[in-house]
Design an enzyme around this catalytic site. Sequence first.
Site, PDB file in Angstrom:
ATOM      1  N   ASP A  88       2.605  -5.011   1.442  1.00 37.43           N
ATOM      2  CA  ASP A  88       3.981  -5.539   1.082  1.00 37.43           C
ATOM      3  C   ASP A  88       4.860  -4.672   0.346  1.00 37.43           C
ATOM      4  O   ASP A  88       4.098  -3.627  -0.313  1.00 37.43           O
ATOM      5  CB  ASP A  88       4.452  -6.918   0.835  1.00 37.43           C
ATOM      6  CG  ASP A  88       3.760  -7.319  -0.518  1.00 37.43           C
ATOM      7  OD1 ASP A  88       2.829  -6.701  -1.035  1.00 37.43           O
ATOM      8  OD2 ASP A  88       4.152  -8.585  -0.803  1.00 37.43           O
ATOM      9  N   TYR A 131       6.880  -2.728  -2.836  1.00 39.16           N
ATOM     10  CA  TYR A 131       6.606  -2.662  -4.230  1.00 39.16           C
ATOM     11  C   TYR A 131       7.638  -3.763  -4.785  1.00 39.16           C
ATOM     12  O   TYR A 131       8.898  -3.718  -4.422  1.00 39.16           O
ATOM     13  CB  TYR A 131       7.028  -1.378  -5.004  1.00 39.16           C
ATOM     14  CG  TYR A 131       5.772  -0.146  -4.754  1.00 39.16           C
ATOM     15  CD1 TYR A 131       4.416  -0.289  -4.883  1.00 39.16           C
ATOM     16  CD2 TYR A 131       6.480   0.931  -3.977  1.00 39.16           C
ATOM     17  CE1 TYR A 131       3.622   0.655  -4.753  1.00 39.16           C
ATOM     18  CE2 TYR A 131       5.307   2.111  -3.797  1.00 39.16           C
ATOM     19  CZ  TYR A 131       4.201   1.771  -3.814  1.00 39.16           C
ATOM     20  OH  TYR A 131       3.386   2.886  -3.909  1.00 39.16           O
ATOM     21  N   PHE A 165       3.541   2.493   0.608  1.00 43.16           N
ATOM     22  CA  PHE A 165       2.891   3.211  -0.436  1.00 43.16           C
ATOM     23  C   PHE A 165       4.093   4.193  -1.156  1.00 43.16           C
ATOM     24  O   PHE A 165       3.617   4.720  -2.114  1.00 43.16           O
ATOM     25  CB  PHE A 165       1.914   3.947   0.043  1.00 43.16           C
ATOM     26  CG  PHE A 165       0.650   2.960   0.479  1.00 43.16           C
ATOM     27  CD1 PHE A 165       0.132   2.403  -0.591  1.00 43.16           C
ATOM     28  CD2 PHE A 165       0.284   3.055   1.865  1.00 43.16           C
ATOM     29  CE1 PHE A 165      -1.161   1.502  -0.441  1.00 43.16           C
ATOM     30  CE2 PHE A 165      -0.918   2.111   2.126  1.00 43.16           C
ATOM     31  CZ  PHE A 165      -1.439   1.359   1.003  1.00 43.16           C
ATOM     32  N   HIS A 177      -9.049  -0.720  -0.441  1.00 40.53           N
ATOM     33  CA  HIS A 177      -7.661  -0.172  -0.921  1.00 40.53           C
ATOM     34  C   HIS A 177      -7.450   0.616  -2.134  1.00 40.53           C
ATOM     35  O   HIS A 177      -8.454   0.491  -2.904  1.00 40.53           O
ATOM     36  CB  HIS A 177      -6.747  -1.677  -1.237  1.00 40.53           C
ATOM     37  CG  HIS A 177      -5.282  -1.487  -1.352  1.00 40.53           C
ATOM     38  ND1 HIS A 177      -4.831  -1.227  -2.431  1.00 40.53           N
ATOM     39  CD2 HIS A 177      -4.475  -1.634  -0.328  1.00 40.53           C
ATOM     40  CE1 HIS A 177      -3.349  -0.919  -2.141  1.00 40.53           C
ATOM     41  NE2 HIS A 177      -3.161  -1.528  -0.829  1.00 40.53           N
TER      42      HIS A 177
END
Length: 219
Positions: free
Chosen positions: A63, A65, A76, A183
Amino acid sequence: MTPPSLTALGAWAELPFFAEDWPRIAEQLAAETRVVLPPAPQIFAALEHLQPSAVEVVILGQDPYPTPGHAHGYAFSAEPDVRPIPRSLANIFKELDADLGASPKDPDLRFWADQGVLLLNNVLTVPAGCAHGHARLGWQKLTAQVLNGLSDRPRAYLLWGAHAQKAAAEVDPARNLKIETPHPSPLSARRGFFGSRPFSRVNDWLQGQGKPGIHWTKP
């Protein structure tokens, strides 16, 4: 917040999500008392940037930031003046350095989107300061439909972490390049993200398909 317009979505607007689920989600966002990130005009930025036929690589995030001023609608990625660089992205840049010998100068990854990289979060909004705060709104249906719509031809998928891997479980690894690693967050990057060389592997695969590789390190 005032829900964003859908006029710039092009072919994506034909997905069933926008008739069946978006009205309810838009109503919930309009009733949200907390600041919603990214700003409304940027919620669908990743889809507005790339029509389905232009997508060559898919990178799935979780989701946006939750820090105000960071999220701008691309997984990202962050606004170019954001410092320090978000920690997961800093680790992505470390792996880029190790893989290709260089990394971007700032956290804005929109130049990847310019080249056909869909930077899509599994959940497209977040309340400021509350990571995963909109995880139950139903955004995941959009992700599923986007991925299904991209099943018409082979593509490369970078799936970092369990959330991305679960979302893309139906992507055929025999037909597509499907790179699954932990991740890049500080909690898990050393468990297999570092050293996975995803960027050179994607470029090798694309070139094997007769297509140009992605310029990952600079526009």
